[in-house]
Design an enzyme around this catalytic site. Structure first.
Site, PDB file in Angstrom:
ATOM      1  N   HIS A   1      53.425   0.276  82.844  1.00  0.00           N
ATOM      2  CA  HIS A   1      53.011   1.474  82.212  1.00  0.00           C
ATOM      3  C   HIS A   1      51.393   1.520  82.581  1.00  0.00           C
ATOM      4  CE1 HIS A   1      53.191   4.153  78.404  1.00  0.00           C
ATOM      5  NE2 HIS A   1      52.229   4.964  79.318  1.00  0.00           N
TER       6      HIS A   1
ATOM      7  N   GLU B   1      58.498  -1.196  75.213  1.00  0.00           N
ATOM      8  CA  GLU B   1      57.429  -2.127  76.176  1.00  0.00           C
ATOM      9  C   GLU B   1      56.536  -3.029  75.242  1.00  0.00           C
ATOM     10  OE1 GLU B   1      55.033   1.167  77.440  1.00  0.00           O
ATOM     11  OE2 GLU B   1      56.530   2.225  78.542  1.00  0.00           O
TER      12      GLU B   1
ATOM     13  N   ASP C   1      61.926  23.666  84.750  1.00  0.00           N
ATOM     14  CA  ASP C   1      61.053  23.715  83.631  1.00  0.00           C
ATOM     15  C   ASP C   1      61.229  25.068  82.884  1.00  0.00           C
ATOM     16  OD1 ASP C   1      58.858  23.932  81.713  1.00  0.00           O
ATOM     17  OD2 ASP C   1      57.506  22.804  82.851  1.00  0.00           O
TER      18      ASP C   1
ATOM     19  N   ARG D   1      57.938   9.643  80.205  1.00  0.00           N
ATOM     20  CA  ARG D   1      58.293   8.852  78.854  1.00  0.00           C
ATOM     21  C   ARG D   1      59.496   8.228  78.916  1.00  0.00           C
ATOM     22  NH1 ARG D   1      53.846   9.167  77.786  1.00  0.00           N
ATOM     23  NH2 ARG D   1      52.793  10.191  76.199  1.00  0.00           N
TER      24      ARG D   1
END
Length: 321
Positions: free
Chosen positions: A285, A266, A176, A237
């Site tokens: 999801h 989706e 990160d 995501r």
């Protein structure tokens, strides 16, 4: 003086009592729609002071049709269905609710990582075939204490995933750019670069946002350079992953297994190669979902309605880019 107008463009909750109460206690009218298209959204938001939006597209035209200084509140963490730039250009505020389901997503993510690591999907399928030979079915099987978990993105949810995995004994890597080495050390994790994380991880867990820099970050080249047999978990995501490349890597064995809750399109299309790929756990999801999370989402969104009607800035504004 004209009454203000609060519009729900679309919602799939059991009821909207808390949102309606927030509007009516502030003396505003409250209207509910189930918009599917940008044109329907634009018509519904004509003259609105506040919009509550779940999945409906809010384009530049819809933003222009709202009252000057209006507020658009997105039910959820992301705001991909809202043209934020156009809304800001019109002088509108945009808010979201990024903190309603942190524990739920972290729980789901960690559960998928553990299920893959223990090969629960393989063992379940074997029992259903009438087999009862766990050592044969699941081998080779490393314990979490022998395994490396690499987290790509260590924000609020990523840190909670670390908290959940740490007691199982995983060695933890983090990639990160916003995290310093000292911050990583405080999390009992080692900071490394993204390619290094893929090369060393037994399970790679994606918690990153969707940005131009992160989209398709797990592509064919990245997968080819990853540790052979690496497992993949994504509850962040869908567009972080090249789904065709992942399916091919699962077929070849370069990727050992995958647990996926989010997808490029989706619902997941019937012809998606992920549906045919081996060793995949697919969930719809659902990582955000719990009874508590829905109540939190609606309560926090209703709080934003009250703030907007009092001409106060959003609690969680979406920044201009």
């Amino acid at each position: 003086m004209a009454r203000k107008l609060v519009v729900v463009t679309d919602a799939n909750f059991p009821d909207l009592a808390v949102e309606r109460t927030a509007a009516e206690e502030s003396g505003a009218d409250f209207r509910v729609f189930q918009c599917k298209t940008a044109a329907e959204t634009g018509a519904a938001l004509d003259g609105a002071d506040v919009a509550l939006v779940q999945f409906a597209p809010v384009d530049a035209e819809a933003a222009r049709r709202m009252k000057p200084g209006a507020t658009i509140i997105r039910y959820g963490v992301g705001w991909d269905n809202v043209d934020v730039g156009a809304a800001h250009a019109c002088g509108n505020h945009v808010a979201h609710v990024p903190d309603y389901c942190l524990d739920e997503v972290a729980d789901h993510t960690a559960a998928l990582a553990l299920a893959l690591s223990r090969k629960l999907f393989v063992l379940d399928a074997a029992v259903r075939r009438g087999e009862w030979a766990p050592a044969k079915t699941a081998a080779p099987l490393k314990s979490p204490g022998q395994s490396v978990a690499g987290l790509v993105g260590v924000g609020r949810i990523g840190r909670k995933v670390l908290e959940r995995l740490r007691p199982f004994g995983f060695r933890l890597l983090v990639a990160d750019p916003a995290l310093s080495e000292s911050d990583a050390a405080q999390l009992d994790a080692e900071k490394c670069g993204y390619p290094d994380l893929l090369a060393r991880s037994d399970v790679a867990i994606f918690n990153a946002p969707s940005t131009p820099q992160t989209r398709r970050m797990l592509n064919a080249d990245a997968l080819a350079a990853a540790k052979t047999g690496m497992m993949v978990v994504n509850c962040a995501r869908g567009d972080l992953i090249d789904e065709s490349a992942l399916a091919a890597a699962l077929e070849s064995g370069q990727v050992g297994a995958a647990g996926l809750d989010v997808f490029d399109t989706e619902p997941l299309p019937g012809d998606s190669p992920l549906r045919r790929a081996p060793n995949v756990v697919l969930t719809p999801h659902a990582a955000w979902f719990s009874d508590r999370a829905i109540a939190n989402l609606q309560r926090l969104a209703a709080d934003e309605v009250s703030r907007a009607l009092r001409n106060e800035p959003p609690r969680k504004p979406v920044p201009a880019r």
